[in-house]
Motif scaffolding. Sequence first.
Motif, PDB file in Angstrom:
ATOM      1  N   PRO B 355     -85.142 108.847  30.814  1.00 49.40           N
ATOM      2  CA  PRO B 355     -84.522 109.524  29.665  1.00 49.40           C
ATOM      3  C   PRO B 355     -84.788 108.822  28.320  1.00 49.40           C
ATOM      4  N   SER B 404     -76.584 112.197  24.811  1.00 47.33           N
ATOM      5  CA  SER B 404     -76.048 113.028  25.892  1.00 47.33           C
ATOM      6  C   SER B 404     -76.148 114.508  25.532  1.00 47.33           C
ATOM      7  N   ARG B 405     -75.929 115.339  26.526  1.00 46.58           N
ATOM      8  CA  ARG B 405     -75.992 116.790  26.319  1.00 46.58           C
ATOM      9  C   ARG B 405     -74.853 117.286  25.451  1.00 46.58           C
ATOM     10  N   ASP B 415     -82.991 115.621  28.375  1.00 37.70           N
ATOM     11  CA  ASP B 415     -82.401 115.650  29.722  1.00 37.70           C
ATOM     12  C   ASP B 415     -83.027 116.759  30.565  1.00 37.70           C
ATOM     13  N   THR B 419     -85.224 115.688  33.800  1.00 37.76           N
ATOM     14  CA  THR B 419     -84.443 115.964  35.003  1.00 37.76           C
ATOM     15  C   THR B 419     -84.980 117.166  35.772  1.00 37.76           C
ATOM     16  N   GLU B 565     -71.123 111.566  34.384  1.00 31.19           N
ATOM     17  CA  GLU B 565     -72.171 111.096  33.471  1.00 31.19           C
ATOM     18  C   GLU B 565     -72.137 109.571  33.359  1.00 31.19           C
ATOM     19  N   GLN B 599     -76.743 113.177  35.825  1.00 36.76           N
ATOM     20  CA  GLN B 599     -78.140 113.611  35.776  1.00 36.76           C
ATOM     21  C   GLN B 599     -78.594 114.096  37.153  1.00 36.76           C
TER      22      GLN B 599
END
Lengths: 458, 629
Positions: B355, B404-405, B415, B419, B565, B599
């Motif tokens: 990431p 982060s999302r 991500d 992923t 997370e 993830q």
Amino acid sequence: METDTIAAISTPVGEGGIAVIRVSGDEAVPVVDRVFQGSRSLAEVDSHTVHYGHIVDPKTGKRLDEVLVTVMRAPRTFTREDVVEVSCHGGVVPVQAVLEALLSAGARLAEPGEFTKRAFLNGRIDLSQAEAVIDLIRSKTDRAARVAMQQAEGRLSRLIQKLRQDILETLAHLAVNVDYPEYDAEEMTGRLLLEKSREIEKAISQLLVTARQGRILREGIATVIIGRPNVGKSSLLNTLAHENKAIVTDIPGTTRDVIEEYVNVRGIPLRLVDTAGIRETEDIVERIGVERSHKALEQADLVLLLLNYGEPLTDDDRKLIDLARDYTTIVVVNKTDLEPKLDLDEVKRLIGDHPLITTSLKEERGLDKLEQAIADLFLGGKAQSADATYVSNVRHVHLLERAQQSVRDAIEGIETGVPLDMVEIDLKNAWQYLGEIIGDAVAEDLIDQIFSQFCLGK
Amino acid sequence: MPVSGEKFDVIVIGAGHAGCEAALAAARMGCSTLLLTLSLDTIAYMPCNPSVGGPAKGHVVREVDALGGEMGRNIDKTHIQMRMLNTGKGPAVYALRAQADKVLYQQEMKKALEHEPNLTLHQNMVEKLLVENGVCHGVLTRTGAKYYSKTVVLTTGTYLRGKVIIGDLAYESGPNNQQPSINLAHHLIDLGFETVRFKTGTPPRVNKNTIDTDQMEIQPGDEEPRAFSYETTEYITDQLPCWLTYTNERTHAYIRDNLHRAPMYSGVIQGQGPRYCPSIEDKIVRFADKNRHQIFLEPEGRDTLEMYVQGLSTSLPEDVQQSILRTIKGMEKAEMMRTGYAIEYDAIVPTQLWPSLETKLVENLFTAGQINGTSGYEEAAGQGIMAGINAARKVQGKEPVILSRSQAYIGVLIDDLVTKGTNEPYRLLTSRAEYRLLLRHDNADLRLTELGYEIGLIPEERYRRFVAKREAIEKEITRLRETKVKPTPEIQALLEEVGSSPLDNAIELSRLIKRPEIKYEHIARIAPPETEVAPDVAEQVEIQLKYEGYINKSLQQVEKMRKMENKRIPDWVDYDKVVGIATEAKEKLKQVRPLSLGQASRISGVNPADISILLVHIEQGGKAHAKAE
């Protein structure tokens, strides 16, 4: 990983006089307290103490069962979280009712093996037990997967899939308006979205109605036998009970002074309810009057109306036919061993579409036809719902209710002028809840839908 | 010019939208940085549409700016038009889009690079990476020069084994007839990278003097001044319009008649093209019942007559392109200045990245932009700044920064890539973000500027301005929560004036502003603040209070996932030794090597039971490890 509050029936279903429902998590005590009526609030009681009271329906306030509640606070508990155990009566009905009350009060139905998993993760179980936990998760999930597979071919699954597709198309439409604001697709207006959302809400509501019917299958079909004196009601009851090895349960609860007999007719559980007290008096119309008879019949899922083949139709018979016509009724013309005096044509005219069976209980003839008629009614899709898709799983019902609530939130949002791209949050939630029912909630679906539904690009 | 053998902290290969941001970020973080490009004339080049921003993409530009990047500032200085899209919708999806003056955009970006201390800009083609024992420590150029560095950022765009296709004509080329990068492409494969062949395309350009805009719909810019950068204070007022026209049945019939000459259908094109950017021939085939498609004519710049024909991306033969153009209303005499083409290129499978955008295969090597399977200038810039940041942090011995999302669209983008991978050039969409109400265009600074400051990309003075803004927002929100208004005749009259229902009882201002028709300006009239509130502060106060309920719903969803997370998967986990995980899930987990359970849970083919088992395994092993130590 999640520390939300979970609940599940911890004793084998349908066995034993008492059932235990276990609740675990940070909110275990407040959740149970929300539906518990006792001498004092569970928030005040000491840890590891037992309390008498009732569980009530959080929506109606109606008492559901008489219970003993054990409060155990962390860490000296099975999961090392706060745990409350509710001991209630062991019949299928009270246990489900209590569990559903707890779920409405904020608990989530536990996944298979979840209590054990939590116990392990919180250090309660030693390492040697870890593999057993894994087996548990795996085997339960495999079973769940098999069930899901079976459902995948079933009607429920198809209905949910269709519903999800409807929502997905709506979401894609909203998304395309947002992501391609200049694309010449019709703008998804509030009015259009409201219309769509209402359709979806209605469809979910209908599924939830069948949930009640699913419960009928799970809990037994409440069956009432009516007819004039000496027409053979007791014989029918006894024959059905005898033939099918009745399980007689006696539940002397505060609210349940009823005798129930469960009989299994071709896989369908009939719960022969003595609601109207047919054993004591022979004529319910005479005894409790037409209005109250209606009430008695309203409790029933199936009415068996007995007529005497050996006697002409009487006014009482006509009254009963009149009464039973509005319900799911099978007319049983008994005593075919006697000289025929009943005008069958007249009966057929009076009962309309309801099935008519002729029997001689004395000579043990016709019972199989009756059983077939019952099976046709409840398995052949001719029961009260023309669409016999049964949602019978508590988890499914619960997810459907959440989906319904999400769609209702969406509708409320649209009506109060919230921007549609925010209302989308609620619709997406509904779509995800429905997906959980059939074990399918992939966000990528939406992207695929957008590009298959609209022609976009530079 | 750098001397062969010279050492840098960071080398960036490629000066497109990813490379520029990467090089600037690394240099600004104090790393000596070398930026190598095939041509100094194509820095920050826009080979396709002349625009920056739009839904999700515009959000990314704001995020790049909030982190201290260049794209926002640069387009603010060089646009010919700006529009806020989706203003009829909720604030989460407002999206700014600018039409760029392509040449000016390049010049300004080149200037920024040239004036950046710590940054050396040099024209050269990289043919090989210097890799020893799985660690990258420099590059070798076509001229034989070797440059050494602690980290390398690779941003090759569509140049790797690039191949341009027009009808049955196909030749090796980068975009717009630039030289392709062939040897480097083979070198990456030799290093062991798994690559895929992607395809994208661009429409023809026409001369503005040969089209009749009177027959088209005008698309002007917004009158209100707009800017991407939080720092911009000067606005361009002289804007140029775009024009809208449509294809018609004649266009479609002509295309259908010539489909056999389309390389997509004749089998010449092998690469996977993006669904969101289909060629016109693809649109006609796949959406046969649609009787017209939109065509936007966009100026390529202020001092050129070239117009970009958006909606007509195609790889049909040149003569067919010319004929198609002339079936369109207002373009009957259109003169084609550049021919549309499709381009195929190599991208690396992005699940080979951490990431942080560092490759798993080669340590100290980072990749960003189209090489990672994305498409779009903004997606490239977003990855570029992160790759630059993390390449610099690696040099400085610091942990990578991973968004982060729930923090940024850039977080969603990276991500998704690392992923799930992608089987077509990846484009950001607001629908890809599950918390899009939190990832608004307006609050990018509140989400990221603190981080940008910590990283060292936001200067002290800008940070102080930001903190003052943040405090002003909090103060005003508190005031609105604590102030109640009574139903006085003046207030009732004001409410009536704006079409709102009268008050029954006293009510907090924070509740009053939740009414759809009530704006912050009304609140300020009802109960003025002690000192006047700046418009950007007022905007935040209004959005945060008005949509509080929905924002909270999103925050709850984030909270639900937070533990997952935060739960890191330790290095010692060996998926082959985890009993009970399904085989497919095991393969995916081994490939992606997720850093957190969150993830892991997003990998397709990994189901919740697998996650539970993995969790149990980690806890079990954690205890065993603790005992062993």
